[in-house]
Design a protein around this motif. Structure first.
Motif: not given
Length: 163
Positions: A71-87
Motif C-alpha cells: 500500500g505504500g508509505n512504509n519505507r524508512d531511511e532512518v529506522n530498521f524495518k522488519i520486512l517479511t515476504a511470503v512467496f
C-alpha cells in the motif's frame, strides 16, 4: 552497535540454494539510506524474471512471476524495518513490522539462488544496510512468524505488531 552488511547500489552477496518451489518466506531486517532514487532491489533471485523484493518509491514490491504491490508509505531511511515476504502463489503477502501491507498473487516461480542487495545482474541495488536475513522453504505458521518477527524487532530496535 550491531554489525550489518552495507550496500551501495551495485554491491551484492550471492547465495546458492537448492531448487526451491513455493512456498518460501524471507525475513529481512533492513534500513535504507536513499529510497527516493528509483527502484532498488533488496533481495532478488539469481536469474531474471523470478522472485524478488524491491523498494519502489515509498512502497515495496513482491514479484515471483506476477507483481504484488503493497500500500505504500512504509519505507524508512532512518529506522530498521522488519520486512517479511511470503512467496506462496495466490496467497503471497508482504508484512512490514508485522503489519500486512499487501496480499495476493505474486506468482510461483522456482528459486535456485539469491542476490542479496541487488537484482540478478548486480544492478539497481539497495542503498542501505541489512542487519539480518532469514530464509525458510515454507510458509511459517502465524505463531512462528510472530516469534521470528518479535525476535528481529527486539534485536534491531523496532516494534513488531503480532499478525
Amino acid at each position: 552497535g550491531l554489525n550489518v552488511l552495507g550496500f551501495a547500489n551495485s554491491d551484492y552477496l550471492e547465495v546458492s540454494l537448492p531448487s526451491t518451489s513455493t512456498p518460501f518466506t524471507m525475513f529481512i531486517a533492513l534500513v535504507e539510506d536513499d529510497f527516493n532514487s528509483g527502484a532498488r532491489d533488496i533481495i532478488a533471485a539469481n536469474t531474471t524474471s523470478t522472485a524478488r523484493v524491491t523498494g519502489l518509491s515509498d512502497q515495496y514490491l513482491l514479484v515471483n512471476g506476477t507483481s504484488l504491490f503493497e500500500g505504500g508509505n512504509n519505507r524508512d531511511e532512518v529506522n530498521f524495518k522488519i520486512l517479511t515476504a511470503v512467496f506462496n502463489g495466490v496467497n503471497s503477502a508482504i508484512y512490514v513490522d508485522g503489519n500486512l501491507v499487501g496480499a495476493g498473487d505474486a506468482g510461483s516461480n522456482t528459486l535456485s539462488g539469491l542476490h542479496i542487495g541487488a537484482n540478478s545482474s548486480g544492478s539497481s541495488g539497495l542503498e542501505g544496510a541489512i542487519g539480518e536475513y532469514a530464509f525458510f522453504n515454507t510458509a511459517p505458521s502465524t505463531a512462528d512468524m510472530n516469534a521470528i518477527g518479535n525476535y528481529l524487532a527486539d534485536k534491531w530496535g523496532t516494534t513488531w505488531t503480532d499478525i
